[in-house]
Design an enzyme around this catalytic site. Structure first.
Site, PDB file in Angstrom:
ATOM      1  N   GLU A   1       3.511  -3.849  -0.177  1.00  0.00           N
ATOM      2  CA  GLU A   1       2.350  -3.902   0.698  1.00  0.00           C
ATOM      3  C   GLU A   1       1.193  -4.676   0.067  1.00  0.00           C
ATOM      4  OE1 GLU A   1       1.288   0.024   2.026  1.00  0.00           O
ATOM      5  OE2 GLU A   1       3.383   0.615   2.260  1.00  0.00           O
TER       6      GLU A   1
ATOM      7  N   CYS B   1      -5.849  -7.539  -1.694  1.00  0.00           N
ATOM      8  CA  CYS B   1      -5.526  -6.418  -2.566  1.00  0.00           C
ATOM      9  C   CYS B   1      -4.002  -6.400  -2.724  1.00  0.00           C
ATOM     10  CB  CYS B   1      -6.040  -5.165  -1.857  1.00  0.00           C
ATOM     11  SG  CYS B   1      -5.758  -3.662  -2.737  1.00  0.00           S
TER      12      CYS B   1
ATOM     13  N   CYS C   1       4.013   4.650  -7.537  1.00  0.00           N
ATOM     14  CA  CYS C   1       3.286   4.735  -8.794  1.00  0.00           C
ATOM     15  C   CYS C   1       3.656   6.064  -9.446  1.00  0.00           C
ATOM     16  CB  CYS C   1       1.780   4.694  -8.537  1.00  0.00           C
ATOM     17  SG  CYS C   1       0.776   4.836 -10.027  1.00  0.00           S
TER      18      CYS C   1
ATOM     19  N   CYS D   1      -1.844  10.685  -9.405  1.00  0.00           N
ATOM     20  CA  CYS D   1      -3.205  11.168  -9.132  1.00  0.00           C
ATOM     21  C   CYS D   1      -3.205  12.003  -7.842  1.00  0.00           C
ATOM     22  CB  CYS D   1      -4.158   9.994  -9.010  1.00  0.00           C
ATOM     23  SG  CYS D   1      -4.152   8.964 -10.485  1.00  0.00           S
TER      24      CYS D   1
ATOM     25  N   CYS E   1      -4.231  10.489  -4.282  1.00  0.00           N
ATOM     26  CA  CYS E   1      -3.720   9.163  -3.919  1.00  0.00           C
ATOM     27  C   CYS E   1      -2.365   9.243  -3.225  1.00  0.00           C
ATOM     28  CB  CYS E   1      -3.621   8.310  -5.179  1.00  0.00           C
ATOM     29  SG  CYS E   1      -2.877   6.698  -4.893  1.00  0.00           S
TER      30      CYS E   1
ATOM     31  N   CYS F   1      -7.974   2.069   0.203  1.00  0.00           N
ATOM     32  CA  CYS F   1      -7.653   2.473  -1.163  1.00  0.00           C
ATOM     33  C   CYS F   1      -6.896   3.787  -1.179  1.00  0.00           C
ATOM     34  CB  CYS F   1      -8.934   2.729  -1.941  1.00  0.00           C
ATOM     35  SG  CYS F   1      -9.732   1.259  -2.449  1.00  0.00           S
TER      36      CYS F   1
END
Ligand code: SAH
Ligand code: SF4
Length: 354
Positions: free
Chosen positions: A86, A99, A106, A110, A113, A328
């Protein structure tokens, strides 16, 4: 076969000469036509008498881009899905920012996220990261001015390929992005920050996701804080800033009743004291089933004002593309995750999920 998207112009020309025994200058021309115009026309006078060489060069090279399977828009924000990768193009006051993702998923985990919830599915190769830029610039025809490694993934968990990507993107024979137009964002991996401090062009920008006023809150939000305390992180940032031309961006995801009090602002200010830093406050973007919420606007503004009163440069980021999950921390397509897991289960290959 050689993917042109992972090479600098020089590397590409050298590799072709090795293979074909000739063609250095023509290979360099093919390279710059591709990255500057988006195609290889072979109309440059140099190719008039070298049609056969052009064909040989083309057949020794992989020009393939991953297919864009989806292209979604919200207002002016555009999200591209290239295979399972993405990227998001965002119109900003200073021009378009792209971005890019450095991993699928990942593994830093976190709590706030969406990408973190996927776990790490795999690292992207340099050609896959460069392809995101190529697609945005030459296929979607968006005049990208700035590049940020703030999409899916922890760039410093895929350090080599990310650094290779940056060498390709900044090559004056190709895209020629100025290093000051590129920012790498990390959750705070100290070893790679120190390596970046040693190796990286000082004009490149580093962003660090601080996200908390103290270790107790940060450990709750970011598992990496168990490995590197905020003090460890600060020491690395001080080393990074030893170069006089460098500045730092501190990112701070603002979450209601977690890290948004005025006392938190003061603690954060004390922590950042002495660093050449600009603070980017990002109101929390809710995920699909978030346990957190963003503070009310008045609280966001009060937090920012307190930091400013303490002498910091602060930007309160507006949130782009919330509805299309392009903001984000929202990257991580749910359907895609399901498909990916099924595929891996079927192949009986291990996948890494936290
Ligand atoms: N892995 C890197 C870069 C990608 S995340 C990093 O963590 O820095 C890019 C930014 O988005 C980080 O600053 C991160 O803290 C922020 N972010 C993650 N989830 C978010 C959310 N739900 N709302 C707002 N910002 C978020
Ligand atoms: Fe990974 Fe960054 Fe999300 Fe943390 S905030 S899980 S490091 S992408």
């Amino acid at each position: 076969m050689l993917s042109i998207f992972r090479c600098t112009q020089k590397e590409y020309a050298e590799a072709l000469v090795k293979q074909l025994g000739r063609g250095s200058r023509h290979a360099a021309l093919v390279y710059s036509e591709l990255f500057r115009k988006g195609e290889i026309l072979g109309v440059t006078p140099a190719f008039k008498t070298a049609k056969k060489l052009l064909e040989e060069i083309k057949s020794a090279t992989v020009f393939e881009l991953p297919q864009a399977i989806r292209h979604i828009e919200e207002g002016k924000t555009r999200k591209f899905l290239l295979g399972e990768v993405e990227a998001v193009a965002i119109p900003m006051a200073a021009g378009w920012t792209l971005c890019v993702s450095s991993q699928v998923g990942c593994r830093m985990g976190c709590a706030f996220c969406q990408t973190g919830k996927m776990g790490l599915l795999r690292n992207l190769t340099a050609e896959e990261i460069v392809a995101q830029v190529f697609y945005a610039v030459h296929v979607a025809k968006i005049p990208i001015r700035n590049l940020v490694f703030m999409g899916m993934g922890e760039p410093f968990d895929n350090y080599e390929e990310v650094m290779r990507t940056i060498r390709v993107l900044t090559d004056p024979g190709g895209f020629g992005f100025g290093p000051r137009h590129i920012s790498v964002s990390t959750s705070g991996r100290v070893e790679e920050i120190l390596r970046f401090a040693q190796e990286a062009d000082p004009a490149l920008n580093l962003a660090v996701s601080v996200n908390a006023p103290n270790d107790a809150v940060r450990a709750r939000l970011m598992p990496i804080n168990d490995t590197y305390s905020m003090q460890d992180l600060k020491q690395a940032l001080e080393v990074y800033l030893q170069h006089p031309r460098r500045t730092l961006l501190a990112e701070y995801v603002l979450i209601k009743d977690v890290n948004d009090s005025l006392q938190a602002a003061e603690e954060l200010a004390a922590y950042l004291q002495g660093l050449r830093v600009k603070i980017n406050v990002i109101p929390y973007n809710p995920g699909t089933r978030g346990i957190f919420a963003p503070p009310h606007l008045a609280q966001q503004e009060a937090f920012v004002e307190r930091l400013r009163a303490l002498g910091f440069r602060v930007l309160l980021r507006s949130t782009h593309g919330q509805k299309i999950m392009a903001a984000c921390g929202q990257l991580g397509d749910l359907e895609l995750r399901k498909q990916y897991r099924l595929k891996h289960l079927a192949a009986n290959t291990p996948i890494h999920v936290r």
